[in-house]
Design an enzyme around this catalytic site. Structure first.
Site, PDB file in Angstrom:
ATOM      1  N   GLU A 217       0.846  -1.190   0.000  1.00  0.00           N
ATOM      2  CA  GLU A 217       0.000   0.000   0.000  1.00  0.00           C
ATOM      3  C   GLU A 217       0.884   1.243   0.000  1.00  0.00           C
ATOM      4  O   GLU A 217       1.945   1.254   0.626  1.00  0.00           O
ATOM      5  CB  GLU A 217      -0.904   0.008   1.229  1.00  0.00           C
TER       6      GLU A 217
ATOM      7  N   ASP B 297      -4.843  -8.425   5.032  1.00  0.00           N
ATOM      8  CA  ASP B 297      -5.763  -9.342   4.367  1.00  0.00           C
ATOM      9  C   ASP B 297      -5.240 -10.765   4.299  1.00  0.00           C
ATOM     10  O   ASP B 297      -6.013 -11.702   4.418  1.00  0.00           O
ATOM     11  CB  ASP B 297      -6.079  -8.834   2.962  1.00  0.00           C
TER      12      ASP B 297
END
Length: 548
Positions: free
Chosen positions: A153, A169
């Site tokens: 990210e 995740d």
């Protein structure tokens, strides 16, 4: 940008995997002059994984518009005119590096992700006028279920670059991220311990959490789902965390939890007590400002639903802190949150084993193993306000990875380094120095911070042998310890590894190579007179920045 004040994107990203990319103002930093950060910066991806081919995707949002970027850094909005039925997205893949090679592309100002996949391209879809359907591999029917992939990210804006490795995740293909500063130094994070990738799976399955592991048709491991997803598809039981939450709720019926959400605002506190099924928090004036229903397992593992954290300065920070205390299972043992001592994290038998193991297998102990792992700055993130370049290094699945750049926060225990010889004060903050209390040279006198005075108790001689001496004694790690929180004191010089130190001029860290940890002001900021000094995982915070 303080970790505990930034708009965390972790909850947003976790939600996106299940549905549609709708990025909020995530990871937005304090704005700098627009000229400080160019429209694009170079991103170098190095493939040390031994595998290929690699496919890259730069996906994200700019000014409320979702889209993708090509290798030159040009942003392309997703096509519009799409209804509620998902349709294939344009092929946004970029050819990645072969084994042992590197590729440099341009990273544009976006808030988004850089995906990388091994062996085959990923499948993306768009829906509802240009929104992206992200992979949701907890669903066996997802087209990316049997593809090995991962992502980092990032946000690049006028405030600089924030880039992190993430396990929010799933746990999958190992990698490091880094940012190059204007002085040429590279800050990095995400490197695993030797053989840490497989060690994580072995320990996870040994703890009875093997239901989270997904395998390819050939039986090889692809990933382990984060329990925030695994709980919703029946891969783990909710019984253990439910039991812990019940005990926490009962405990705080008769005592207060004190939440101090901002490290730079120690006077901002909220007190919470349980009434029925609700944990109610009050401001200093006694006014109720937030209330949380007793959460189910999904709410705890995902830090959402019953523990939803809005982007404000009251309810959100309280929710983040409460969820972190539940995930790390420190809520029962410490009523003052966030807990500053990571040595106490994940010690309850009912803890989040996934998060515990993710942190254990990181070379620097930092991970993004749940949505609000940034509470207390335990996340695997690096930032610079004037970034010159960004890096992603795809690491080997077995053996030992090579630190990215100069090692940064991923420097391995035992890595040699220099200690500039000389004599003088060891300063920290603007007015404090490392001090021998009462100028007493007795063995085991734990050193502290004190207002700089120039006296003999603050005059430290740095030797070419790696020792740091004052009053005829050596700066020493108590009993050759290696755990976070180990006291640092003075002791008769004996030539052991407990008395060896190196100095990193880039991060200003004094590091003990034997333990791989840094000289740290106990409790962190705000720094203060009389604060004891200890050994702690290197984290580049104010509490570890020493000026020679």
């Amino acid at each position: 940008m303080p970790h505990d004040r930034k708009n965390s994107s972790r909850r947003a990203w976790a939600a996106l995997c299940a549905a549609v990319l709708a990025v909020s103002g995530a990871l937005v930093g304090v704005a700098a002059p627009a000229s400080a950060v160019p429209a694009t910066i170079p991103l170098t991806i190095t493939n040390d994984s031994g595998r290929g081919p690699i496919y890259l995707y730069v996906l994200g949002e700019r000014d409320g518009v979702a889209g993708w970027a090509d290798a030159g850094g040009t942003f392309h909005p997703w096509p519009g005119g799409v209804g509620p039925v998902p349709v294939p997205a344009p092929d946004a893949s970029i050819a990645g590096p072969g084994p042992g090679q590197s590729v440099t592309i341009r990273l544009p100002k976006l808030s988004g992700r850089v995906y990388y996949s091994y062996g085959q391209k990923m499948t993306f879809q768009i829906v509802l006028d240009g929104r992206l359907v992200q992979p949701a591999v907890q669903n066996d029917s997802d087209p990316n279920r049997n593809i090995l992939f991962n992502w980092t990210e990032y946000t690049l804006n006028d405030g600089g670059l924030w880039i992190n490795s993430t396990q929010v995740d799933h746990w999958s293909a190992p990698y490091q991220v880094g940012v190059q500063r204007a002085d040429g130094q590279v800050l990095s994070t995400g490197m695993l311990k030797p053989n840490g990738y497989e060690a994580f799976y072995t320990a996870l399955e040994g703890a009875g959490w093997g239901g989270l592991v997904q395998r390819a048709p050939d039986g090889s491991r692809l990933r382990a789902l984060n329990p925030s997803h695994g709980i919703d598809v029946g891969k783990i039981s909710s019984a253990s965390i439910d039991s812990y939450v019940t005990e926490v709720w009962n405990s705080y019926r008769t005592r207060d939890m004190v939440v101090t959400p901002f490290s730079h605002e120690p006077g901002t506190q909220f007190r919470g007590r349980v009434d029925g099924d609700w944990f109610r928090f009050r401001s200093g004036s006694g006014q109720e400002v937030a209330a949380f229903k007793k959460p189910d397992a999904s709410s705890v593992y995902g830090c959402h639903k019953d523990l939803q954290a809005p982007n404000d300065h009251v309810v959100g920070p309280i929710a983040r802190t409460l969820c972190a205390a539940l995930v790390r299972t420190t809520a029962l043992t410490n009523p003052n949150q966030p807990d500053a001592n990571s040595a106490g994290f994940y010690q309850d038998a009912r803890t989040n084993v996934y998060a515990k193991l993710a942190h254990q297998q990181m070379a620097n102990g930092k991970a993004y193993a749940f949505a609000f792992d940034d509470v207390g700055a335990h996340e695997s993130l690096v930032h610079d306000g004037n970034p010159q370049a960004a890096y992603i290094k795809l690491d080997p699945f077995t053996g030992t990875a090579t630190p990215l750049g100069n090692g940064g926060s991923t420097e391995q225990p035992g890595t040699p380094g220099g200690l500039p010889a000389g004599t003088g004060a060891l300063r920290i903050g603007s007015t404090l120095c490392l001090d021998v209390p009462w100028a007493d040279p007795t063995d085991t006198n734990q050193v502290q911070l004190a207002t700089c005075s120039g006296n003999a108790a603050q005059q430290w001689t740095r030797g070419t042998d790696g020792t740091v001496r004052a009053l005829g004694k050596c700066l020493d790690v108590a009993r050759s310890g290696t755990a976070d929180g180990t006291a640092v004191w003075i002791y008769t010089c004996n030539g052991t590894g407990a008395q060896k130190w190196t100095y990193d001029s880039a991060t200003k860290a004094l590091r003990n190579p034997q333990s791989g940890k840094c000289l740290d002001a106990q409790g962190g900021a705000p720094l203060r007179d009389g604060q004891k000094v200890q050994l702690w995982t290197c984290n580049q915070t104010e509490a570890q920045r020493w000026t020679l």
